[in-house]
Design an enzyme around this catalytic site. Structure first.
Site, mmCIF file in Angstrom:
data_model
loop_
_atom_site.group_PDB
_atom_site.id
_atom_site.type_symbol
_atom_site.label_atom_id
_atom_site.label_comp_id
_atom_site.label_asym_id
_atom_site.label_seq_id
_atom_site.Cartn_x
_atom_site.Cartn_y
_atom_site.Cartn_z
ATOM 1 N N ASP A 449 0.860 -1.181 0.000
ATOM 2 C CA ASP A 449 0.000 0.000 0.000
ATOM 3 C C ASP A 449 0.901 1.238 0.000
ATOM 4 O O ASP A 449 1.613 1.498 0.977
ATOM 5 C CB ASP A 449 -0.896 -0.031 1.242
ATOM 6 C CG ASP A 449 -1.930 1.085 1.249
ATOM 7 O OD1 ASP A 449 -1.735 2.094 0.556
ATOM 8 O OD2 ASP A 449 -2.933 0.943 1.994
ATOM 9 N N HIS A 450 0.879 1.988 -1.088
ATOM 10 C CA HIS A 450 1.791 3.127 -1.222
ATOM 11 C C HIS A 450 1.456 4.255 -0.257
ATOM 12 O O HIS A 450 2.227 5.215 -0.113
ATOM 13 C CB HIS A 450 1.780 3.646 -2.667
ATOM 14 C CG HIS A 450 3.138 3.983 -3.201
ATOM 15 N ND1 HIS A 450 4.087 4.662 -2.462
ATOM 16 C CD2 HIS A 450 3.716 3.723 -4.409
ATOM 17 C CE1 HIS A 450 5.179 4.817 -3.181
ATOM 18 N NE2 HIS A 450 4.986 4.246 -4.374
ATOM 19 N N ARG A 451 0.322 4.165 0.417
ATOM 20 C CA ARG A 451 -0.028 5.188 1.397
ATOM 21 C C ARG A 451 0.740 5.015 2.701
ATOM 22 O O ARG A 451 0.950 5.972 3.441
ATOM 23 C CB ARG A 451 -1.533 5.148 1.698
ATOM 24 C CG ARG A 451 -2.421 5.462 0.510
ATOM 25 C CD ARG A 451 -3.889 5.234 0.846
ATOM 26 N NE ARG A 451 -4.138 3.835 1.207
ATOM 27 C CZ ARG A 451 -5.321 3.374 1.630
ATOM 28 N NH1 ARG A 451 -6.344 4.218 1.753
ATOM 29 N NH2 ARG A 451 -5.483 2.096 1.918
ATOM 30 N N CYS A 453 3.884 3.709 3.042
ATOM 31 C CA CYS A 453 5.326 3.916 2.919
ATOM 32 C C CYS A 453 5.675 4.214 1.468
ATOM 33 O O CYS A 453 4.856 4.048 0.560
ATOM 34 C CB CYS A 453 6.099 2.693 3.406
ATOM 35 S SG CYS A 453 5.889 1.212 2.361
#
Length: 479
Positions: A449-451, A453
């Site tokens: 999940d790019h949110r 890290c």
């Protein structure tokens, strides 16, 4: 004649429906207390439903393939043993829900209440192993003692406060593990005892829960409404599909585990902005180390267990990947990190892909992880995994190498933040110290999940796991 009807219980603290797979009894059959009477498939697993009383099956309130709703009539049984009343029965009331049943008998009768008053009559409804909690309903004959779970006769008790438990299966879990339910402190509303409270009291013991169910007593009803209609087919077999013109082989509404999988995948893709990183890993030394362990001890942890041990250690160094993001009511995003790891792993079953999870995986060594993987995979494939076994993971590993493929950008197990994929191990030409050699190589992929890290954190975690797999002796020395 007394006919008792009990309702389909909440099989997992919140599940609202289950698909009736098959009846194990038929109308007219004799049944005993705790005898399995049906198999149902919930959104989590396949479970058996036991009968809470003995007698002769009067009515089956559904048929195979039908979706049954929680708190709707499931089966009616003629318990017999009492002569029919000579006075006409009042119109029977609809069977009560579990929570209504649980409240029955929690109030002691007033001391100045007289014989024929409504307060003296009590509810007349009996939960498994319960008295009514108020004075027994007065009749022109002596009532026989009620049958409690296990076939023992329950004596008429003095009015007392009943212990409130969210579900009969939680009460049965405590009983089967010799745990006094009265000693458990409930964490739910008004002290309601939840499954998690019982599991905590059992000090982390790995126990599969058995199903029990609320019971109610009603007059005989031979024609109760069905809980819901069977999933409708869009087109009958052999009919032409309106879009493609091709004959339809089969078409049905998704239900049970398949419906849950579909919804989970859609939610993950819709809610999580994911990215993927991958790397090829030389695992030659890892395989040699495993062989030496097996020679020395007679057994060795699985390759997946060894990799999982490295992954758990990596999550302690990169905790952002052992987390989740929740959207609050006001639209704000809450990022929650965990102390410790509940390690999920993808397991293919006849009913679809499920994710059992090893709780407190950070406390286990590779041998213990291997044993838990084997145990949970077995109960999942047999359809006997409990809801607790199939929920609560914080990070998931997917070993798609068992399908003989090299790699895959796996979909994150929502609402987790990442999933680690393990490809097949194959021999490849590999450069070692400037020389070309044949080495055992597998591909690792990490979808995250790019949110939670940036790519640097994800790459750092993946590189840590890959380096540990390449030089396992060094890695294990630091764990």
């Amino acid at each position: 004649m007394t006919v008792k009807t009990f309702l389909l219980p909440d099989l997992g603290e919140g599940l609202t429906e289950a698909e009736l797979v098959r009846w194990m009894v038929a109308a007219g059959d004799n049944v005993a207390v705790d005898q399995p009477i049906a198999e149902v498939e919930t959104a989590k697993s396949l479970v058996e439903i036991p009968c809470p009383f003995e007698g002769v099956v009067s009515t089956l309130h559904g048929e195979a393939g039908q979706m049954m709703l929680v708190d709707e009539p499931f089966i009616s049984v003629n318990t017999g043993g009492e002569e029919a009343s000579t006075t006409p029965e009042a119109p029977s009331e609809r069977a009560q829900s579990y929570r209504e049943e649980e409240l029955a008998g929690t109030q002691a009768p007033s001391e100045d209440t007289e014989g024929d008053s409504e307060a003296d009559e009590g509810s007349g409804n009996v939960l498994i192993g319960y008295g009514t909690g108020s004075a027994q309903r007065k009749t022109s004959r002596r009532r026989k003692p009620r049958t409690a779970v296990g076939g023992a006769r329950a004596a008429v008790q003095e009015p007392s406060e009943a212990v409130r438990v969210i579900n009969p299966l939680v009460r049965k879990l405590a009983r089967e593990n010799s745990l006094d339910i009265n000693s458990v402190k409930g964490s739910g509303p008004q002290g309601l005892i939840l499954r998690s409270d019982v599991e905590a009291a059992l000090a982390g013991s790995n126990t599969d829960t058995s199903m029990s169910a609320p019971v109610t007593e009603t007059a005989a009803q031979s024609e109760a409404p069905a809980a819901s209609a069977r999933p409708e087919q869009v087109a009958a077999m052999g009919e032409a599909d309106s879009r493609t013109g091709l004959p339809v082989a089969s078409s049905q509404v998704l239900s049970g585990v398949r419906k849950t999988i579909a919804n989970a995948m859609s939610t993950s893709r819709r809610e999580i902005p994911e990215a993927t990183v991958w790397v090829d890993v030389d695992v030659t030394k890892l395989l040699k180390l495993r062989s030496k362990i097996k020679e020395a001890d007679g057994r060795a942890p699985s390759v997946m267990a060894l990799i999982s041990r490295f992954a758990v250690a990596g999550l302690q160094r990169f905790p952002e990947l052992n987390s989740r993001i929740d959207t609050e009511a006001n639209g704000a995003l809450r990022h929650t990190l965990f102390e410790g790891v509940n390690l999920g792993f993808a397991a293919q079953t006849d009913r679809g892909l499920v994710v059992p999870n090893v709780r407190d995986a950070h406390k286990l060594n590779a041998q213990e992880l291997s044993a838990e993987f084997a145990r949970l995979a077995t109960v999942a494939r047999e359809g006997k995994a409990s809801v607790a076994d199939l929920s609560g993971s914080t990070f998931t590993i997917n070993n798609y190498g068992v399908f003989n493929v090299d790699g895959s950008a796996a979909i994150i197990n929502y609402p987790e933040a990442a999933i680690l994929g393990i490809g097949r191990i194959i021999e490849k030409p590999w450069v070692v110290n400037g020389r070309l050699k044949v080495r055992s190589v597998c591909e690792l992929t990490l979808s995250f999940d790019h949110r939670v890290c940036d790519g640097g954190t994800a790459a750092g975690f993946l590189r840590y796991v890959a380096d540990a797999m390449t030089d396992p002796k060094r890695a294990l020395a630091t764990l």
